[in-house]
Design a protein around this motif. Structure first.
Motif, mmCIF file in Angstrom:
data_model
loop_
_atom_site.group_PDB
_atom_site.id
_atom_site.type_symbol
_atom_site.label_atom_id
_atom_site.label_comp_id
_atom_site.label_asym_id
_atom_site.label_seq_id
_atom_site.Cartn_x
_atom_site.Cartn_y
_atom_site.Cartn_z
ATOM 1 N N ALA A 292 1.912 59.070 -30.837
ATOM 2 C CA ALA A 292 1.455 57.704 -31.109
ATOM 3 C C ALA A 292 1.963 56.770 -30.016
ATOM 4 O O ALA A 292 1.231 55.880 -29.553
ATOM 5 C CB ALA A 292 1.954 57.253 -32.477
ATOM 6 N N LEU A 293 3.202 56.967 -29.576
ATOM 7 C CA LEU A 293 3.753 56.167 -28.474
ATOM 8 C C LEU A 293 2.968 56.417 -27.195
ATOM 9 O O LEU A 293 2.600 55.477 -26.481
ATOM 10 C CB LEU A 293 5.236 56.516 -28.270
ATOM 11 N N ARG A 294 2.690 57.665 -26.925
ATOM 12 C CA ARG A 294 1.961 58.004 -25.696
ATOM 13 C C ARG A 294 0.581 57.370 -25.687
ATOM 14 O O ARG A 294 0.153 56.797 -24.676
ATOM 15 C CB ARG A 294 1.829 59.522 -25.567
ATOM 16 N N ALA A 295 -0.101 57.463 -26.825
ATOM 17 C CA ALA A 295 -1.460 56.922 -26.901
ATOM 18 C C ALA A 295 -1.436 55.405 -26.724
ATOM 19 O O ALA A 295 -2.247 54.832 -25.986
ATOM 20 C CB ALA A 295 -2.090 57.301 -28.240
ATOM 21 N N ALA A 296 -0.486 54.746 -27.389
ATOM 22 C CA ALA A 296 -0.412 53.280 -27.307
ATOM 23 C C ALA A 296 -0.062 52.835 -25.882
ATOM 24 O O ALA A 296 -0.658 51.885 -25.353
ATOM 25 C CB ALA A 296 0.627 52.756 -28.298
ATOM 26 N N LEU A 297 0.876 53.540 -25.265
ATOM 27 C CA LEU A 297 1.265 53.190 -23.895
ATOM 28 C C LEU A 297 0.108 53.424 -22.923
ATOM 29 O O LEU A 297 -0.175 52.572 -22.063
ATOM 30 C CB LEU A 297 2.451 54.060 -23.459
ATOM 31 N N ALA A 298 -0.528 54.574 -23.057
ATOM 32 C CA ALA A 298 -1.621 54.912 -22.137
ATOM 33 C C ALA A 298 -2.723 53.861 -22.227
ATOM 34 O O ALA A 298 -3.253 53.408 -21.206
ATOM 35 C CB ALA A 298 -2.166 56.300 -22.447
ATOM 36 N N ALA A 299 -3.053 53.458 -23.460
ATOM 37 C CA ALA A 299 -4.138 52.482 -23.642
ATOM 38 C C ALA A 299 -3.742 51.127 -23.056
ATOM 39 O O ALA A 299 -4.534 50.486 -22.359
ATOM 40 C CB ALA A 299 -4.462 52.354 -25.132
ATOM 41 N N ALA A 300 -2.524 50.691 -23.332
ATOM 42 C CA ALA A 300 -2.085 49.378 -22.841
ATOM 43 C C ALA A 300 -2.007 49.369 -21.314
ATOM 44 O O ALA A 300 -2.364 48.377 -20.662
ATOM 45 C CB ALA A 300 -0.721 49.036 -23.441
ATOM 46 N N LEU A 301 -1.557 50.475 -20.739
ATOM 47 C CA LEU A 301 -1.434 50.541 -19.275
ATOM 48 C C LEU A 301 -2.814 50.589 -18.625
ATOM 49 O O LEU A 301 -3.024 49.985 -17.567
ATOM 50 C CB LEU A 301 -0.607 51.758 -18.860
ATOM 51 N N ALA A 302 -3.736 51.317 -19.256
ATOM 52 C CA ALA A 302 -5.092 51.412 -18.699
ATOM 53 C C ALA A 302 -5.708 50.020 -18.561
ATOM 54 O O ALA A 302 -6.384 49.722 -17.571
ATOM 55 C CB ALA A 302 -5.956 52.306 -19.575
ATOM 56 N N GLU A 303 -5.444 49.164 -19.533
ATOM 57 C CA GLU A 303 -5.966 47.788 -19.472
ATOM 58 C C GLU A 303 -5.421 47.025 -18.278
ATOM 59 O O GLU A 303 -6.044 46.082 -17.800
ATOM 60 C CB GLU A 303 -5.575 47.034 -20.748
ATOM 61 N N ARG A 304 -4.238 47.422 -17.826
ATOM 62 C CA ARG A 304 -3.598 46.783 -16.663
ATOM 63 C C ARG A 304 -3.922 47.507 -15.357
ATOM 64 O O ARG A 304 -3.355 47.187 -14.313
ATOM 65 C CB ARG A 304 -2.080 46.787 -16.823
ATOM 66 N N GLY A 305 -4.709 48.588 -15.435
ATOM 67 C CA GLY A 305 -5.010 49.381 -14.251
ATOM 68 C C GLY A 305 -3.848 50.264 -13.830
ATOM 69 O O GLY A 305 -3.783 50.727 -12.692
ATOM 70 N N ALA A 306 -2.918 50.512 -14.748
ATOM 71 C CA ALA A 306 -1.789 51.395 -14.441
ATOM 72 C C ALA A 306 -1.949 52.706 -15.224
ATOM 73 O O ALA A 306 -2.740 52.776 -16.161
ATOM 74 C CB ALA A 306 -0.473 50.722 -14.823
ATOM 75 N N THR A 307 -1.216 53.737 -14.807
ATOM 76 C CA THR A 307 -1.358 55.030 -15.468
ATOM 77 C C THR A 307 -0.043 55.483 -16.093
ATOM 78 O O THR A 307 1.033 55.179 -15.590
ATOM 79 C CB THR A 307 -1.814 56.129 -14.471
ATOM 80 N N LEU A 308 -0.193 56.247 -17.176
ATOM 81 C CA LEU A 308 0.981 56.811 -17.846
ATOM 82 C C LEU A 308 1.123 58.279 -17.453
ATOM 83 O O LEU A 308 0.142 59.023 -17.435
ATOM 84 C CB LEU A 308 0.819 56.722 -19.376
ATOM 85 N N HIS A 309 2.344 58.667 -17.114
ATOM 86 C CA HIS A 309 2.635 60.059 -16.787
ATOM 87 C C HIS A 309 3.691 60.541 -17.765
ATOM 88 O O HIS A 309 4.836 60.092 -17.719
ATOM 89 C CB HIS A 309 3.103 60.182 -15.338
ATOM 90 N N ALA A 310 3.272 61.412 -18.655
ATOM 91 C CA ALA A 310 4.166 61.854 -19.732
ATOM 92 C C ALA A 310 4.282 63.372 -19.714
ATOM 93 O O ALA A 310 3.297 64.072 -19.498
ATOM 94 C CB ALA A 310 3.638 61.375 -21.080
ATOM 95 N N PRO A 311 5.468 63.879 -19.927
ATOM 96 C CA PRO A 311 5.670 65.334 -19.904
ATOM 97 C C PRO A 311 5.213 65.993 -21.195
ATOM 98 O O PRO A 311 5.073 65.343 -22.223
ATOM 99 C CB PRO A 311 7.189 65.455 -19.761
ATOM 100 N N SER A 312 5.016 67.310 -21.124
ATOM 101 C CA SER A 312 4.741 68.063 -22.348
ATOM 102 C C SER A 312 6.023 68.038 -23.201
ATOM 103 O O SER A 312 7.110 67.793 -22.667
ATOM 104 C CB SER A 312 4.409 69.520 -21.991
ATOM 105 N N PRO A 313 5.909 68.296 -24.509
ATOM 106 C CA PRO A 313 7.104 68.275 -25.366
ATOM 107 C C PRO A 313 8.226 69.173 -24.843
ATOM 108 O O PRO A 313 9.403 68.844 -24.941
ATOM 109 C CB PRO A 313 6.569 68.781 -26.708
ATOM 110 N N ARG A 314 7.867 70.306 -24.245
ATOM 111 C CA ARG A 314 8.856 71.247 -23.722
ATOM 112 C C ARG A 314 9.725 70.615 -22.625
ATOM 113 O O ARG A 314 10.920 70.840 -22.549
ATOM 114 C CB ARG A 314 8.093 72.450 -23.142
ATOM 115 N N ILE A 315 9.082 69.815 -21.792
ATOM 116 C CA ILE A 315 9.803 69.197 -20.673
ATOM 117 C C ILE A 315 10.388 67.837 -21.072
ATOM 118 O O ILE A 315 11.316 67.340 -20.447
ATOM 119 C CB ILE A 315 8.858 69.095 -19.442
#
Ligand code: KG4
Ligand code: ZN
Length: 352
Positions: A292-315
């Protein structure tokens, strides 16, 4: 030792034993970049009985497992000890007894094989983890590092330069998830359980405070980037006490809590992007598992033209791959004494 280390190692065996994961991993560097050759993570489940990590039990479990875990990481990579050019081990911060197991074992390997050893700061490891899976997760970026022990917003203009924008004034975000999880009777660790519960929760039922977040804050204000979890935790305690039917209310409480945390993290991260102008945000630490955090961050950043880089749960959660990767970056420091330290200054951290 030092001379060999500065001759750009190609194969790094990393070890991580700072908390309740015994992990070993092999990372290789070649013309086509850095590759993760293997990663073994043994999670200690004994702590679930106690609803938190028991340091003495963690040390013992590391002691039993570390040799086999390291052997398995080499085997999975199809390599032997002779192929390793550098050992990297978490030297802190963490539980000192747990750290000692990894550090002692790594020292033994280094001594027996004549191969250099470098100590790695656990949090720098978290920052490097994401880049192992996502080559675009390179500086300059804003880092949101949210784990069980630390919560920080960093301006990372280059590897090795970490400008602290904000940090938690009290509990780490993961720690708050764990405490609220326990309050809701969800066991340890609380993060994954709260996320699961929250999926069935009604977002309108509980509106909890968004600590240290209000529109009047301006760049330069002390609390502009800082985080705090204690007021939110207290609100949860009151809400749980006021609930006659915790079983019926659990999912809604979990949802209200998680939404409040996410709102704060998204808003503060957007502020950091605005202040630095960096086009990328790297999310790391165990809380990065939260979808849920990843989705919310990705959406908010996309609106700003920025990208989210998030690791898999393992990493995202504690692992040795990130330690091996950070060790590669710190290879020139091999040869300096490596000592387990519960508290260890973050190398390259610049405070405001
Ligand atoms: O980075 P990590 O594995 O260990 C530390 O260095 O602290 O982070 C562990 C933390 C725990 O507090 C755990 O509850 C939290 O990460 N966590 C989560 C989730 N998965 C793990 N928090 C929220 N949502 C999740 N899905
Ligand atoms: Zn960690």
């Amino acid at each position: 030792m030092t001379a060999a280390a500065t001759a750009a190692p190609r194969t790094v065996l990393g070890l991580e034993t700072s908390c309740d994961e015994t992990s070993a991993a092999v990372v290789t560097a070649g013309a086509d970049g850095v590759r993760l050759a293997s990663c073994v993570i043994l999670s200690q489940d004994v702590h679930q009985i106690y609803r938190g990590v028991v340091p003495e039990l963690a040390s013992r479990a590391h002691l039993v497992a570390v040799g086999a875990v390291a052997d398995r990481a080499l085997e999975d990579a199809g390599l032997g000890l002779d192929d390793v050019d550098l050992f990297a081990v978490t030297e802190g911060p963490g539980l000192v007894g747990a750290l000692l197991v990894g550090v002692s074992y790594a020292k033994g390997l280094a001594l027996a094989s004549g191969t250099p050893l470098v100590g790695v700061h656990h949090l720098e490891g978290h920052l490097f983890g994401t880049a192992l899976e996502d080559p675009a997760a390179e500086p300059p970026f804003v880092a949101l590092l949210v784990s069980g022990g630390h919560s920080m917003l960093l301006d990372v203009p280059a590897w090795g330069i970490y400008r602290l924008l904000g940090e938690t004034r009290d509990d780490a975000v993961g720690e708050a998830f764990d405490k609220v999880g326990s309050l809701l009777g969800l066991g340890y660790p609380g993060g994954p359980a709260i996320e699961r519960e929250a999926r069935a929760g009604d977002p309108t039922r509980h509106r909890f405070p968004r600590p240290m977040l209000h529109g009047g804050q301006r760049l330069g204000d002390k609390d502009y980037f800082d985080l705090s979890m204690s007021g939110l935790k207290t609100a949860l305690i009151h809400a749980v006490r006021a609930t006659a039917d915790l079983d019926g209310e659990r999912a809604h409480l979990a949802r209200g809590f998680q939404d409040a945390v996410i709102d704060v993290l998204v808003a503060k991260t957007l502020r950091a992007v605005g202040a630095t102008g960096h086009p990328r945000v790297v999310l790391s630490g165990g809380v990065a598992c939260n979808q849920a955090l990843r989705a919310a961050l990705a959406a908010a950043l996309a609106e700003r033209g920025a990208t989210l880089h998030a690791p898999s749960p393992r990493i995202a959660t504690d692992n040795a791959a990130m330690i091996a990767r950070a060790g590669l970056f710190r290879a020139a420091e091999a040869g300096r004494p490596v000592e387990a330290a519960a508290r260890l200054p973050f190398p390259g951290l610049e405070r405001r």
